[in-house]
Design a protein around this motif. Structure first.
Motif, PDB file in Angstrom:
ATOM      1  N   GLU A  29       0.825  -1.203   0.000  1.00  0.00           N
ATOM      2  CA  GLU A  29       0.000   0.000   0.000  1.00  0.00           C
ATOM      3  C   GLU A  29       0.860   1.253   0.000  1.00  0.00           C
ATOM      4  O   GLU A  29       0.554   2.237  -0.698  1.00  0.00           O
ATOM      5  CB  GLU A  29      -0.927  -0.007   1.224  1.00  0.00           C
ATOM      6  CG  GLU A  29      -1.756   1.261   1.398  1.00  0.00           C
ATOM      7  CD  GLU A  29      -2.681   1.568   0.230  1.00  0.00           C
ATOM      8  OE1 GLU A  29      -3.000   2.747   0.009  1.00  0.00           O
ATOM      9  OE2 GLU A  29      -3.074   0.602  -0.478  1.00  0.00           O
ATOM     10  N   ALA A  30       1.936   1.248   0.793  1.00  0.00           N
ATOM     11  CA  ALA A  30       2.817   2.416   0.863  1.00  0.00           C
ATOM     12  C   ALA A  30       3.429   2.709  -0.501  1.00  0.00           C
ATOM     13  O   ALA A  30       3.502   3.874  -0.931  1.00  0.00           O
ATOM     14  CB  ALA A  30       3.903   2.182   1.907  1.00  0.00           C
ATOM     15  N   ARG A  31       3.863   1.668  -1.204  1.00  0.00           N
ATOM     16  CA  ARG A  31       4.474   1.889  -2.522  1.00  0.00           C
ATOM     17  C   ARG A  31       3.437   2.296  -3.563  1.00  0.00           C
ATOM     18  O   ARG A  31       3.746   3.049  -4.489  1.00  0.00           O
ATOM     19  CB  ARG A  31       5.235   0.645  -2.958  1.00  0.00           C
ATOM     20  CG  ARG A  31       6.457   0.406  -2.093  1.00  0.00           C
ATOM     21  CD  ARG A  31       7.446  -0.500  -2.745  1.00  0.00           C
ATOM     22  NE  ARG A  31       8.651  -0.612  -1.940  1.00  0.00           N
ATOM     23  CZ  ARG A  31       9.733  -1.264  -2.305  1.00  0.00           C
ATOM     24  NH1 ARG A  31       9.749  -1.876  -3.489  1.00  0.00           N
ATOM     25  NH2 ARG A  31      10.790  -1.326  -1.520  1.00  0.00           N
ATOM     26  N   LYS A  32       2.244   1.809  -3.404  1.00  0.00           N
ATOM     27  CA  LYS A  32       1.171   2.221  -4.307  1.00  0.00           C
ATOM     28  C   LYS A  32       0.939   3.725  -4.187  1.00  0.00           C
ATOM     29  O   LYS A  32       0.763   4.421  -5.196  1.00  0.00           O
ATOM     30  CB  LYS A  32      -0.106   1.451  -3.983  1.00  0.00           C
ATOM     31  CG  LYS A  32      -1.272   1.761  -4.900  1.00  0.00           C
ATOM     32  CD  LYS A  32      -2.481   0.917  -4.536  1.00  0.00           C
ATOM     33  CE  LYS A  32      -3.677   1.237  -5.431  1.00  0.00           C
ATOM     34  NZ  LYS A  32      -4.865   0.434  -5.052  1.00  0.00           N
ATOM     35  N   ARG A  33       0.951   4.240  -2.959  1.00  0.00           N
ATOM     36  CA  ARG A  33       0.759   5.675  -2.747  1.00  0.00           C
ATOM     37  C   ARG A  33       1.876   6.492  -3.386  1.00  0.00           C
ATOM     38  O   ARG A  33       1.652   7.587  -3.895  1.00  0.00           O
ATOM     39  CB  ARG A  33       0.700   5.979  -1.247  1.00  0.00           C
ATOM     40  CG  ARG A  33      -0.501   5.401  -0.522  1.00  0.00           C
ATOM     41  CD  ARG A  33      -0.478   5.829   0.937  1.00  0.00           C
ATOM     42  NE  ARG A  33      -1.514   5.153   1.712  1.00  0.00           N
ATOM     43  CZ  ARG A  33      -1.720   5.377   3.022  1.00  0.00           C
ATOM     44  NH1 ARG A  33      -0.974   6.271   3.664  1.00  0.00           N
ATOM     45  NH2 ARG A  33      -2.675   4.725   3.659  1.00  0.00           N
ATOM     46  N   LEU A  34       3.106   5.941  -3.337  1.00  0.00           N
ATOM     47  CA  LEU A  34       4.258   6.655  -3.880  1.00  0.00           C
ATOM     48  C   LEU A  34       4.489   6.350  -5.357  1.00  0.00           C
ATOM     49  O   LEU A  34       5.395   6.914  -5.969  1.00  0.00           O
ATOM     50  CB  LEU A  34       5.510   6.292  -3.079  1.00  0.00           C
ATOM     51  CG  LEU A  34       5.534   6.758  -1.620  1.00  0.00           C
ATOM     52  CD1 LEU A  34       6.760   6.203  -0.896  1.00  0.00           C
ATOM     53  CD2 LEU A  34       5.517   8.276  -1.525  1.00  0.00           C
ATOM     54  N   ARG A  35       3.684   5.434  -5.922  1.00  0.00           N
ATOM     55  CA  ARG A  35       3.800   5.043  -7.329  1.00  0.00           C
ATOM     56  C   ARG A  35       5.176   4.445  -7.626  1.00  0.00           C
ATOM     57  O   ARG A  35       5.846   4.812  -8.604  1.00  0.00           O
ATOM     58  CB  ARG A  35       3.509   6.233  -8.245  1.00  0.00           C
ATOM     59  CG  ARG A  35       2.104   6.783  -8.073  1.00  0.00           C
ATOM     60  CD  ARG A  35       1.839   7.971  -8.974  1.00  0.00           C
ATOM     61  NE  ARG A  35       0.493   8.481  -8.768  1.00  0.00           N
ATOM     62  CZ  ARG A  35      -0.015   9.537  -9.399  1.00  0.00           C
ATOM     63  NH1 ARG A  35       0.724  10.188 -10.292  1.00  0.00           N
ATOM     64  NH2 ARG A  35      -1.249   9.946  -9.161  1.00  0.00           N
ATOM     65  N   ILE A  36       5.573   3.524  -6.736  1.00  0.00           N
ATOM     66  CA  ILE A  36       6.851   2.834  -6.888  1.00  0.00           C
ATOM     67  C   ILE A  36       6.576   1.340  -7.034  1.00  0.00           C
ATOM     68  O   ILE A  36       5.793   0.779  -6.261  1.00  0.00           O
ATOM     69  CB  ILE A  36       7.754   3.086  -5.663  1.00  0.00           C
ATOM     70  CG1 ILE A  36       8.158   4.564  -5.600  1.00  0.00           C
ATOM     71  CG2 ILE A  36       9.000   2.212  -5.712  1.00  0.00           C
ATOM     72  CD1 ILE A  36       8.930   4.917  -4.357  1.00  0.00           C
ATOM     73  N   PRO A  37       7.211   0.666  -7.986  1.00  0.00           N
ATOM     74  CA  PRO A  37       6.991  -0.781  -8.153  1.00  0.00           C
ATOM     75  C   PRO A  37       7.364  -1.565  -6.902  1.00  0.00           C
ATOM     76  O   PRO A  37       8.327  -1.219  -6.199  1.00  0.00           O
ATOM     77  CB  PRO A  37       7.926  -1.136  -9.315  1.00  0.00           C
ATOM     78  CG  PRO A  37       8.180   0.147 -10.026  1.00  0.00           C
ATOM     79  CD  PRO A  37       8.139   1.220  -8.989  1.00  0.00           C
ATOM     80  N   LEU A  38       6.633  -2.611  -6.639  1.00  0.00           N
ATOM     81  CA  LEU A  38       6.859  -3.397  -5.431  1.00  0.00           C
ATOM     82  C   LEU A  38       8.209  -4.101  -5.456  1.00  0.00           C
ATOM     83  O   LEU A  38       8.831  -4.304  -4.403  1.00  0.00           O
ATOM     84  CB  LEU A  38       5.740  -4.429  -5.262  1.00  0.00           C
ATOM     85  CG  LEU A  38       5.780  -5.286  -4.002  1.00  0.00           C
ATOM     86  CD1 LEU A  38       5.726  -4.406  -2.747  1.00  0.00           C
ATOM     87  CD2 LEU A  38       4.633  -6.281  -4.007  1.00  0.00           C
ATOM     88  N   ASP A  39       8.712  -4.453  -6.629  1.00  0.00           N
ATOM     89  CA  ASP A  39       9.931  -5.253  -6.705  1.00  0.00           C
ATOM     90  C   ASP A  39      11.206  -4.414  -6.795  1.00  0.00           C
ATOM     91  O   ASP A  39      12.313  -4.962  -6.861  1.00  0.00           O
ATOM     92  CB  ASP A  39       9.867  -6.224  -7.888  1.00  0.00           C
ATOM     93  CG  ASP A  39       9.610  -5.505  -9.216  1.00  0.00           C
ATOM     94  OD1 ASP A  39       9.327  -4.294  -9.193  1.00  0.00           O
ATOM     95  OD2 ASP A  39       9.692  -6.169 -10.268  1.00  0.00           O
ATOM     96  N   ALA A  40      11.105  -3.100  -6.795  1.00  0.00           N
ATOM     97  CA  ALA A  40      12.295  -2.246  -6.854  1.00  0.00           C
ATOM     98  C   ALA A  40      12.855  -2.023  -5.454  1.00  0.00           C
ATOM     99  O   ALA A  40      12.137  -2.092  -4.451  1.00  0.00           O
ATOM    100  CB  ALA A  40      11.958  -0.902  -7.498  1.00  0.00           C
ATOM    101  N   GLY A  41      14.151  -1.733  -5.379  1.00  0.00           N
ATOM    102  CA  GLY A  41      14.749  -1.355  -4.101  1.00  0.00           C
ATOM    103  C   GLY A  41      14.483   0.109  -3.826  1.00  0.00           C
ATOM    104  O   GLY A  41      14.563   0.946  -4.736  1.00  0.00           O
ATOM    105  N   VAL A  42      14.149   0.447  -2.587  1.00  0.00           N
ATOM    106  CA  VAL A  42      13.805   1.836  -2.251  1.00  0.00           C
ATOM    107  C   VAL A  42      14.706   2.348  -1.129  1.00  0.00           C
ATOM    108  O   VAL A  42      14.799   1.744  -0.054  1.00  0.00           O
ATOM    109  CB  VAL A  42      12.329   1.962  -1.829  1.00  0.00           C
ATOM    110  CG1 VAL A  42      12.020   3.399  -1.394  1.00  0.00           C
ATOM    111  CG2 VAL A  42      11.413   1.572  -2.988  1.00  0.00           C
ATOM    112  N   ILE A  43      15.371   3.461  -1.419  1.00  0.00           N
ATOM    113  CA  ILE A  43      16.225   4.153  -0.451  1.00  0.00           C
ATOM    114  C   ILE A  43      15.494   5.407  -0.012  1.00  0.00           C
ATOM    115  O   ILE A  43      15.023   6.186  -0.841  1.00  0.00           O
ATOM    116  CB  ILE A  43      17.575   4.536  -1.090  1.00  0.00           C
ATOM    117  CG1 ILE A  43      18.284   3.289  -1.620  1.00  0.00           C
ATOM    118  CG2 ILE A  43      18.454   5.293  -0.101  1.00  0.00           C
ATOM    119  CD1 ILE A  43      19.432   3.608  -2.562  1.00  0.00           C
ATOM    120  N   LEU A  44      15.398   5.629   1.290  1.00  0.00           N
ATOM    121  CA  LEU A  44      14.677   6.794   1.822  1.00  0.00           C
ATOM    122  C   LEU A  44      15.643   7.796   2.436  1.00  0.00           C
ATOM    123  O   LEU A  44      16.503   7.446   3.253  1.00  0.00           O
ATOM    124  CB  LEU A  44      13.677   6.333   2.889  1.00  0.00           C
ATOM    125  CG  LEU A  44      12.914   7.453   3.632  1.00  0.00           C
ATOM    126  CD1 LEU A  44      12.013   8.228   2.670  1.00  0.00           C
ATOM    127  CD2 LEU A  44      12.089   6.866   4.780  1.00  0.00           C
TER     128      LEU A  44
END
Length: 376
Positions: free
Chosen positions: A174-189
């Motif tokens: 859900e969090a990635r959906k809000r940010l429009r980021i694919p679920l399988d990508a690595g995310v650095i915050l």
């Protein structure tokens, strides 16, 4: 308890501390900003809202002195100052009135120190009955700058920020959906107020190198630009050709929106040039997100290399890229570090323990018998 900030890390810290002190039997009145962000939160302590930016200095201090006169506290505890270049006078006044004054040095000096502030902070620390620091490394840094008796310095850790996720956490999906980021990508915050010392330009450069190496990653940047301009960071993003892989929200993130950013992320980057302590680190630990941080300030005390994240030398771009890539490529390691982070947070940053230490400080400087504590 005095905290002039309407929102942000220190306001969040102060709320949790006041709640814990109240639960321990300490009667607390918080004097805070009229736009206090946590005003709707349940409080077991009294809250008086008055401070605001447009108010004159003397009006603010009349409010403080009136409340002190009415309440008659044993201790006046400052989390923030009203005006760093002027408050030494009122610290002196409180001392002459026989009040015990505690100051929590969230930052030993402001990150952008202005003219005369080094001297006025020295006077404030000298006049305080006790100074709280959040890590042993902070104590070491403090003593390099200010010749204050070590008996006045108390090392009491920053408390847990687990309350961010209470009622506000969402799934990674859900969090990635809000940010429009694919679920399988690595995310650095990269999260929180943006200032030059936090190394965001260096992180953008490192992120471009990660993409050049073929890593499937996104960089999320969320926080208000406090020094500099939004455009300079947009320019850096464009110049490095990573605009399609960066989510940049250059504004203050309200309390209830914080947790989803951490839920969406695989790691938190803290490439700071210097730091005393970081609320962002404590959110990451509490929410089980590993960090890549530089070997500065409280990071040295609280980031366990290979266990809760990775530590790299400040200014070492190659080491930063390698540490980020190591986590991006090893999901099992990320999950293990995240679990370790939550465990470390529970073991070391419980507010009940911190309240007990703080109450011990209060009793120590007031000449009362203490249940806990001792100079740091």
């Amino acid at each position: 308890m005095i905290d002039t900030s309407p929102n942000g890390g220190i306001a969040h810290y102060t709320y949790n501390l006041c709640q814990a002190l109240s639960a321990a039997g300490v009667e607390v009145i918080l004097l805070t900003h009229r736009d206090y962000e946590l005003g709707a939160f349940p409080c077991s302590f009294a809250v008086k809202r008055r401070f605001y930016k447009e108010e004159t200095y003397l009006v603010s201090w009349n409010f403080v002195m009136r409340e002190i006169s009415a309440f008659g506290p044993d201790v006046v505890h400052f989390q923030t100052l009203i005006a760093p270049r002027k408050d030494w006078f009122f610290f002196l006044l409180l001392k002459l009135l026989g009040k015990k004054v505690v100051f929590t040095a969230h930052n030993v000096l402001p990150h952008e120190t202005r003219f005369l502030e080094r001297s006025t902070y020295g006077w404030i620390y000298g006049l305080a009955s006790a100074v709280i620091l959040h890590a042993e490394q902070n104590k070491t840094d403090f003593l390099k700058i200010f010749p204050i008796s070590q008996s006045k310095l108390w090392v009491i850790p920053h408390g847990s920020y687990a309350f961010f996720s209470a009622g506000h956490s969402v799934s990674k999906e859900e969090a990635r959906k809000r940010l429009r980021i694919p679920l399988d990508a690595g995310v650095i915050l990269f999260f929180g107020a943006i200032r030059p010392y936090k190394g965001l330009h260096e992180l953008i450069r490192a992120f471009s190198e990660l993409l050049r190496r073929g890593n499937d990653a996104f960089l999320v940047i969320a926080g208000k630009v406090m020094v500099g301009t939004e455009e300079e960071y947009w320019k850096s993003i464009r110049d490095h050709g990573v605009e399609n892989r960066v989510v940049f929200r250059p504004e203050y993130i309200p309390f209830e929106e914080v947790a989803p950013y951490f839920s969406a992320s695989d790691m938190v980057a803290l490439p700071y040039d210097h730091i005393y302590d970081s609320g962002i680190l404590h959110i990451a630990l509490a929410m089980g997100v590993p960090v890549v941080a530089t070997k500065v300030g409280s990071f040295i005390d609280h980031v366990q290399e290979g266990e809760t994240g990775h530590l790299v030398p400040a200014g070492d771009a190659h080491a930063l890229v390698n540490a980020l890539e190591s986590l991006l490529k090893n999901k099992a390691s990320r999950l293990r570090m995240g679990e370790n982070a939550m465990r470390y947070d529970r073991q070391h940053f419980g507010w009940e323990r911190i309240a007990l230490k703080t109450e011990g400080l209060y009793k120590n400087i007031s000449g009362q018998k203490s249940r806990d504590g001792g100079a740091g």
